[in-house]
Motif scaffolding. Structure first.
Motif, PDB file in Angstrom:
ATOM      1  N   TYR A  10      43.884  15.612 -13.772  1.00  0.00           N
ATOM      2  CA  TYR A  10      43.970  14.449 -12.879  1.00  0.00           C
ATOM      3  C   TYR A  10      44.302  14.896 -11.466  1.00  0.00           C
ATOM      4  O   TYR A  10      43.678  14.443 -10.501  1.00  0.00           O
ATOM      5  CB  TYR A  10      45.013  13.469 -13.405  1.00  0.00           C
ATOM      6  CG  TYR A  10      45.304  12.339 -12.453  1.00  0.00           C
ATOM      7  CD1 TYR A  10      44.378  11.326 -12.247  1.00  0.00           C
ATOM      8  CD2 TYR A  10      46.493  12.292 -11.748  1.00  0.00           C
ATOM      9  CE1 TYR A  10      44.631  10.302 -11.369  1.00  0.00           C
ATOM     10  CE2 TYR A  10      46.769  11.273 -10.868  1.00  0.00           C
ATOM     11  CZ  TYR A  10      45.832  10.275 -10.678  1.00  0.00           C
ATOM     12  OH  TYR A  10      46.088   9.265  -9.794  1.00  0.00           O
ATOM     13  N   SER A  13      41.392  16.453  -9.677  1.00  0.00           N
ATOM     14  CA  SER A  13      40.317  15.535  -9.289  1.00  0.00           C
ATOM     15  C   SER A  13      40.687  14.660  -8.087  1.00  0.00           C
ATOM     16  O   SER A  13      39.812  14.017  -7.507  1.00  0.00           O
ATOM     17  CB  SER A  13      39.936  14.636 -10.466  1.00  0.00           C
ATOM     18  OG  SER A  13      40.954  13.684 -10.721  1.00  0.00           O
ATOM     19  N   LEU A  14      41.957  14.636  -7.691  1.00  0.00           N
ATOM     20  CA  LEU A  14      42.384  13.778  -6.587  1.00  0.00           C
ATOM     21  C   LEU A  14      41.721  14.103  -5.245  1.00  0.00           C
ATOM     22  O   LEU A  14      41.314  13.174  -4.533  1.00  0.00           O
ATOM     23  CB  LEU A  14      43.903  13.804  -6.447  1.00  0.00           C
ATOM     24  CG  LEU A  14      44.667  12.935  -7.447  1.00  0.00           C
ATOM     25  CD1 LEU A  14      46.164  13.062  -7.213  1.00  0.00           C
ATOM     26  CD2 LEU A  14      44.237  11.499  -7.370  1.00  0.00           C
ATOM     27  N   GLN A  17      38.260  12.609  -5.288  1.00  0.00           N
ATOM     28  CA  GLN A  17      38.328  11.148  -5.255  1.00  0.00           C
ATOM     29  C   GLN A  17      38.689  10.652  -3.865  1.00  0.00           C
ATOM     30  O   GLN A  17      38.145   9.651  -3.390  1.00  0.00           O
ATOM     31  CB  GLN A  17      39.342  10.643  -6.272  1.00  0.00           C
ATOM     32  CG  GLN A  17      38.892  10.757  -7.696  1.00  0.00           C
ATOM     33  CD  GLN A  17      39.955  10.256  -8.664  1.00  0.00           C
ATOM     34  OE1 GLN A  17      41.013   9.778  -8.267  1.00  0.00           O
ATOM     35  NE2 GLN A  17      39.665  10.386  -9.950  1.00  0.00           N
ATOM     36  N   PHE A  18      39.619  11.357  -3.197  1.00  0.00           N
ATOM     37  CA  PHE A  18      39.994  10.960  -1.845  1.00  0.00           C
ATOM     38  C   PHE A  18      38.816  11.088  -0.885  1.00  0.00           C
ATOM     39  O   PHE A  18      38.553  10.184  -0.080  1.00  0.00           O
ATOM     40  CB  PHE A  18      41.169  11.804  -1.338  1.00  0.00           C
ATOM     41  CG  PHE A  18      41.460  11.572   0.119  1.00  0.00           C
ATOM     42  CD1 PHE A  18      42.084  10.408   0.526  1.00  0.00           C
ATOM     43  CD2 PHE A  18      41.069  12.505   1.077  1.00  0.00           C
ATOM     44  CE1 PHE A  18      42.338  10.183   1.869  1.00  0.00           C
ATOM     45  CE2 PHE A  18      41.322  12.276   2.407  1.00  0.00           C
ATOM     46  CZ  PHE A  18      41.950  11.117   2.807  1.00  0.00           C
ATOM     47  N   LEU A  20      35.644  11.069  -1.599  1.00  0.00           N
ATOM     48  CA  LEU A  20      34.662  10.047  -1.953  1.00  0.00           C
ATOM     49  C   LEU A  20      35.062   8.692  -1.376  1.00  0.00           C
ATOM     50  O   LEU A  20      34.239   7.981  -0.805  1.00  0.00           O
ATOM     51  CB  LEU A  20      34.514   9.956  -3.476  1.00  0.00           C
ATOM     52  CG  LEU A  20      33.475   8.981  -3.998  1.00  0.00           C
ATOM     53  CD1 LEU A  20      32.081   9.478  -3.658  1.00  0.00           C
ATOM     54  CD2 LEU A  20      33.626   8.798  -5.493  1.00  0.00           C
ATOM     55  N   TRP A  21      36.349   8.368  -1.494  1.00  0.00           N
ATOM     56  CA  TRP A  21      36.823   7.101  -0.933  1.00  0.00           C
ATOM     57  C   TRP A  21      36.705   7.114   0.579  1.00  0.00           C
ATOM     58  O   TRP A  21      36.231   6.141   1.172  1.00  0.00           O
ATOM     59  CB  TRP A  21      38.287   6.857  -1.341  1.00  0.00           C
ATOM     60  CG  TRP A  21      38.855   5.670  -0.641  1.00  0.00           C
ATOM     61  CD1 TRP A  21      38.700   4.363  -0.991  1.00  0.00           C
ATOM     62  CD2 TRP A  21      39.636   5.672   0.556  1.00  0.00           C
ATOM     63  NE1 TRP A  21      39.338   3.559  -0.079  1.00  0.00           N
ATOM     64  CE2 TRP A  21      39.919   4.339   0.873  1.00  0.00           C
ATOM     65  CE3 TRP A  21      40.116   6.679   1.387  1.00  0.00           C
ATOM     66  CZ2 TRP A  21      40.664   3.983   1.980  1.00  0.00           C
ATOM     67  CZ3 TRP A  21      40.860   6.323   2.489  1.00  0.00           C
ATOM     68  CH2 TRP A  21      41.127   4.991   2.782  1.00  0.00           C
ATOM     69  N   GLU A  25      33.280   4.847   0.404  1.00  0.00           N
ATOM     70  CA  GLU A  25      33.744   3.473   0.234  1.00  0.00           C
ATOM     71  C   GLU A  25      34.362   2.909   1.517  1.00  0.00           C
ATOM     72  O   GLU A  25      34.012   1.809   1.951  1.00  0.00           O
ATOM     73  CB  GLU A  25      34.748   3.402  -0.911  1.00  0.00           C
ATOM     74  CG  GLU A  25      34.147   3.704  -2.270  1.00  0.00           C
ATOM     75  CD  GLU A  25      35.199   3.724  -3.363  1.00  0.00           C
ATOM     76  OE1 GLU A  25      36.229   3.045  -3.212  1.00  0.00           O
ATOM     77  OE2 GLU A  25      34.981   4.429  -4.362  1.00  0.00           O
TER      78      GLU A  25
END
Length: 120
Positions: A10, A13-14, A17-18, A20-21, A25
């Motif tokens: 986890y 993967s942060l 993910q950050f 990507l955001w 997004e």
């Protein structure tokens, strides 16, 4: 009961993910906000109605002898307002472009600052 993903997986993967955001997004959300602010400025400044009523008299003045003057005065005033609207929209678009560019470059600036702090 065991979790579906381990804590170390986890944590690894942060960063992805950050990023990507941040770059997908949030950037699309920022585009939506900018589009709505331009639409709100267009609506509040009455640009559409100025264009639609460009050749109508100023303040609907139809008294005899004043019709031609009112039409010319209306065209003059609406031209001045449309020029102001053009400058305002140009300023708004330039400001939004600078904000978007700053939003995209901010992670790179932070990484560059961290790199400079560590290796200088």
């Amino acid at each position: 009961m065991h979790p579906a993903i381990s804590f170390s997986a986890y944590l690894s993967s942060l960063p992805l993910q950050f990023l990507l955001w941040w770059f997908v997004e949030a950037t699309f959300t920022l585009f939506k906000i900018m589009r709505f602010s331009l639409a709100a400025a267009y609506h509040l400044l009455g640009t559409g109605s100025l264009i639609k009523t460009f050749f109508k008299p100023w303040k609907n003045e139809y008294r005899e002898g004043l019709v031609r003057f009112s039409i010319l005065m209306g065209m003059f005033m609406k031209t001045m307002l449309l020029i102001f609207d053009l400058f305002f929209f140009s300023f708004l678009i330039l400001t939004e472009f600078i904000l978007l560019l700053g939003w995209i470059l901010l992670p790179l600036i932070v990484l560059g600052g961290v790199y400079a702090a560590i290796f200088s």
